[in-house]
Design an enzyme around this catalytic site. Structure first.
Site, mmCIF file in Angstrom:
data_model
loop_
_atom_site.group_PDB
_atom_site.id
_atom_site.type_symbol
_atom_site.label_atom_id
_atom_site.label_comp_id
_atom_site.label_asym_id
_atom_site.label_seq_id
_atom_site.Cartn_x
_atom_site.Cartn_y
_atom_site.Cartn_z
ATOM 1 N N ASP A 237 -6.589 -6.547 4.350
ATOM 2 C CA ASP A 237 -5.979 -5.339 4.444
ATOM 3 C C ASP A 237 -6.144 -4.531 5.949
ATOM 4 O O ASP A 237 -7.274 -4.494 6.398
ATOM 5 C CB ASP A 237 -6.785 -4.239 3.476
ATOM 6 N N HIS B 171 -1.126 -1.552 -4.398
ATOM 7 C CA HIS B 171 -2.523 -0.911 -3.708
ATOM 8 C C HIS B 171 -2.439 0.441 -3.533
ATOM 9 O O HIS B 171 -1.642 1.028 -3.011
ATOM 10 C CB HIS B 171 -2.441 -1.792 -2.259
ATOM 11 N N MET C 90 -12.298 3.869 -0.791
ATOM 12 C CA MET C 90 -13.023 4.330 0.298
ATOM 13 C C MET C 90 -13.554 5.827 0.322
ATOM 14 O O MET C 90 -13.438 6.493 0.976
ATOM 15 C CB MET C 90 -12.125 4.295 1.491
ATOM 16 N N HIS D 276 -8.447 0.810 -4.303
ATOM 17 C CA HIS D 276 -9.322 0.544 -3.109
ATOM 18 C C HIS D 276 -10.067 1.838 -2.849
ATOM 19 O O HIS D 276 -9.544 2.725 -2.294
ATOM 20 C CB HIS D 276 -8.580 0.216 -1.719
ATOM 21 N N MET E 283 -11.606 -6.157 5.440
ATOM 22 C CA MET E 283 -10.711 -5.054 6.371
ATOM 23 C C MET E 283 -10.522 -5.655 7.588
ATOM 24 O O MET E 283 -11.303 -6.134 8.328
ATOM 25 C CB MET E 283 -11.366 -3.880 6.201
ATOM 26 N N MET F 40 -9.195 7.831 -0.717
ATOM 27 C CA MET F 40 -10.266 8.305 0.597
ATOM 28 C C MET F 40 -10.779 9.663 0.157
ATOM 29 O O MET F 40 -10.064 10.670 -0.297
ATOM 30 C CB MET F 40 -9.408 8.331 1.687
ATOM 31 N N ASP G 265 -4.894 3.486 -2.084
ATOM 32 C CA ASP G 265 -5.908 3.740 -1.231
ATOM 33 C C ASP G 265 -6.548 5.296 -1.655
ATOM 34 O O ASP G 265 -5.877 6.315 -1.468
ATOM 35 C CB ASP G 265 -5.364 3.786 0.418
ATOM 36 N N SER H 80 0.899 -1.281 0.008
ATOM 37 C CA SER H 80 0.080 0.114 0.265
ATOM 38 C C SER H 80 1.016 1.093 0.111
ATOM 39 O O SER H 80 1.774 1.621 0.996
ATOM 40 C CB SER H 80 -0.881 -0.212 1.231
HETATM 41 C C1 DX5 Z 1 -6.608 1.749 5.426
HETATM 42 C C2 DX5 Z 1 -5.942 1.280 3.998
HETATM 43 C C3 DX5 Z 1 -4.842 0.390 4.103
HETATM 44 C C4 DX5 Z 1 -3.415 0.900 4.773
HETATM 45 C C5 DX5 Z 1 -2.883 -0.316 5.297
HETATM 46 O O1 DX5 Z 1 -7.834 2.175 5.470
HETATM 47 O O2 DX5 Z 1 -6.943 0.711 3.273
HETATM 48 O O3 DX5 Z 1 -4.636 -0.090 2.862
HETATM 49 O O4 DX5 Z 1 -2.773 1.356 3.792
HETATM 50 O O5 DX5 Z 1 -1.840 0.109 5.988
HETATM 51 P P1 DX5 Z 1 -1.141 -0.797 6.889
HETATM 52 O O6 DX5 Z 1 -0.406 -1.920 6.480
HETATM 53 O O7 DX5 Z 1 0.141 0.080 7.496
HETATM 54 O O8 DX5 Z 1 -2.296 -1.380 8.162
HETATM 55 ZN ZN ZN Z 2 -6.458 -0.404 1.450
#
Ligand code: DX5
Ligand code: ZN
Length: 211
Positions: free
Chosen positions: A172, A29, A64, A62, A137, A33, A31, A6
């Protein structure tokens, strides 16, 4: 095992360098948001388009975000290879969920649906034949570096039992060499890791230790 580092834990001012550093992994990956679905704002479409130009790794996006259906097309056109939306952002109707899955598939890419820690496993059962991936998650989405919640990983066997053989089950949140073993034991075949990989002094070994 599909390992998906990620980039939320990367240095955004040195993103190309930090992407090259994880190219021994399988996917990248990303993220996304929106500050509404989760209390954080991260990466948008233009950044994904720029990442597409500097790597051949499959881009595992991903989402969110609220209203995922509005952003599937732009992210697909920016170069996403896998798009995962959240069940909780689309669950007001079955139709909405099916529309998201169909829209992703129209671009010839993999469709994933994710469930947050408090969402039970059985909500994904009606969609297992259409989905390519379910993302379980193991932290509350929003931030990297949180602690793995094992009770979330315990949802995996029920999904694995009902799923067609080729369904990818991704985990994740809080993944390291130790929690990776737990997820593998429960039936996951894709692991996302941010902090564990990027904060390691030997990134290649950290990736290898998750396999
Ligand atoms: C959290 C994200 C993850 C995050 C994971 O909301 O979806 O992808 O980057 O980070 P680690 O591996 O540090 O928990
Ligand atoms: Zn993620």
């Amino acid at each position: 095992m599909i390992i998906s580092p990620s980039i939320l834990s990367a240095d955004f001012a040195n993103l190309e360098r930090d992407i090259k550093a994880v190219e021994t992994a399988d996917w990248l990956h990303i993220d996304v948001m929106d500050g509404h679905f989760v209390p954080n704002i991260t990466i948008g479409v233009p950044v994904v388009a720029s990442i597409r130009k500097v790597t051949d790794m499959p881009l595992d996006v991903h989402l969110m975000i609220e209203n995922p259906e509005k952003y599937i097309e732009p992210f697909a056109k920016a170069g996403a290879n896998i798009i995962t939306f959240h069940y909780e952002a689309a669950c007001h109707s079955t139709r909405h969920i099916e529309d998201c899955i169909n829209l992703i598939k129209r671009f010839g890419i993999k469709a994933g649906m994710s469930i947050k820690p408090k969402t039970p496993a059985d909500v994904v059962f009606p969609y297992l034949n259409e989905l390519d991936m379910v993302l379980v998650m193991t932290v509350e989405p929003g931030f990297g570096g949180q602690k793995f919640m094992q009770d979330c990983a315990e949802k995996i066997p029920a999904i694995r039992q009902k799923a067609p053989a080729n369904l990818i089950i991704q985990v994740d949140g809080g993944i390291n060499a130790e929690t990776a073993r737990i997820c593998t034991f429960y039936g996951a075949n894709s692991l996302v890791a941010g902090n564990y990989i990027y904060k390691s002094s030997d990134i290649k070994s950290a990736i290898a230790s998750l396999r």
